[in-house]
Enzyme design. Structure first.
Site, PDB file in Angstrom:
ATOM      1  CB  CYS A 105      -1.002   0.408   0.996  1.00 64.46           C
ATOM      2  SG  CYS A 105      -1.588   1.449   1.712  1.00 64.46           S
ATOM      3  CG  HIS A 147      -5.390  -2.580  -1.811  1.00 61.27           C
ATOM      4  ND1 HIS A 147      -4.837  -3.279  -0.254  1.00 61.27           N
ATOM      5  CD2 HIS A 147      -4.993  -1.839  -1.692  1.00 61.27           C
ATOM      6  CE1 HIS A 147      -3.498  -2.450  -0.109  1.00 61.27           C
ATOM      7  NE2 HIS A 147      -4.672  -0.862  -0.855  1.00 61.27           N
ATOM      8  CD  GLU A 148      -6.478   1.491  -3.898  1.00 62.27           C
ATOM      9  OE1 GLU A 148      -6.232   2.108  -3.884  1.00 62.27           O
ATOM     10  OE2 GLU A 148      -5.370   0.759  -4.090  1.00 62.27           O
ATOM     11  CG  HIS A 151      -7.303   2.344   1.191  1.00 63.23           C
ATOM     12  ND1 HIS A 151      -6.550   2.726   2.100  1.00 63.23           N
ATOM     13  CD2 HIS A 151      -6.359   1.706   0.110  1.00 63.23           C
ATOM     14  CE1 HIS A 151      -5.372   2.771   1.958  1.00 63.23           C
ATOM     15  NE2 HIS A 151      -5.677   1.999   0.548  1.00 63.23           N
TER      16      HIS A 151
END
Length: 194
Positions: A105, A147-148, A151
Site C-alpha cells: 500500500c 483493496h482500494e 480504503h
C-alpha cells in the site's frame, strides 16, 4: 499535480468516506491529480483518503500486472489497459474461495504481506462522467478493486493479516507513524502529538 500520500496512522485512513455528487468541486482535477500521484509512486490503485480526502473515490490502473509471468494469458489480457475511476462504489458481492496474494500500500511503504480475498466481485459505482455501472470482476483486477474499496471503508490491508504477522511489521508501522519512512514519493506524515 502530484499530491502527498497520507501515511499510516493518519485518522483520514480510518474514516468511512462520504458519497459525492457530480458537482463535487474540482472533481476532474482531483481525479487527474490522483492518477498523476499514483503513477509517480508506481502504484496500481489509489483511494481519495490516501491523499487526505474522505470521499468515496478511488482509481485503478492494473496494466502493470499484465506483464507478469505468474499469470495466465487470459488474465494478462484482462489486465492490459485496465484503467478505471470508481465513485460512490458499493460492493454488492464478494464470492469464491479466498486466495492469498502479497499486497502492499502506498500509505504503508515498504510493507508487504499475504492477504486473503475472494476472487470474484460485483461492484456498483459511478464512473468519472457519473454514469452508473454494475460490473463483475475476478482475479487480480478484483483484488486491486477490493483493496482500494477497503480504503473508502476505513480498512487497511494490515487489518486483514494474522496477529502473528502484525507482530512482524509492528516496528515498520511505528516508523511510518513517527515519520521515519522514506519512500521515493511525497508523503504527508502524521502530525506529532504535543
Amino acid at each position: 499535480m502530484i499530491l502527498p500520500i497520507v501515511g499510516y496512522g493518519d485518522p483520514v485512513l480510518r474514516k468511512v468516506c462520504e458519497e459525492i455528487t457530480k458537482d463535487y468541486i474540482n472533481l476532474e482535477e482531483t481525479i487527474a491529480n490522483m492518477y498523476e500521484t499514483m503513477y509517480n509512486a508506481c502504484g496500481v490503485g489509489l483511494a481519495a483518503p490516501q491523499v487526505g480526502l474522505p470521499i468515496r473515490l478511488f482509481i485503478v490502473d492494473a496494466d502493470p500486472f499484465s506483464d507478469s509471468d505468474d499469470i495466465s494469458k487470459e488474465e494478462a489480457a484482462a489486465l492490459k489497459g485496465f484503467k478505471k475511476t470508481f465513485i460512490n462504489a458499493k460492493m454488492l458481492k464478494e464470492e469464491g474461495e479466498e486466495w492469498s496474494f502479497s499486497e502492499g500500500c502506498l500509505s504503508i511503504p515498504d510493507v508487504r504481506e499475504d492477504v486473503y480475498r475472494n476472487p470474484n466481485i460485483t461492484i456498483e459505482y459511478y464512473d468519472e462522467n457519473f454514469n452508473k455501472k454494475t460490473e463483475e470482476y475476478n482475479g487480480l483486477i478484483a483484488r486491486v478493486i477490493q483493496h482500494e474499496y477497503d480504503h473508502i471503508e476505513g480498512v487497511l490491508f494490515t487489518d486483514k493479516i494474522t496477529v502473528f504477522k502484525k507482530q512482524f511489521i509492528k516496528k515498520k508501522l511505528q516508523n511510518i507513524m513517527e515519520g521515519k519512512a522514506r519512500p521515493d514519493y511525497r508523503m504527508k506524515l502524521v502530525p506529532k502529538k504535543r
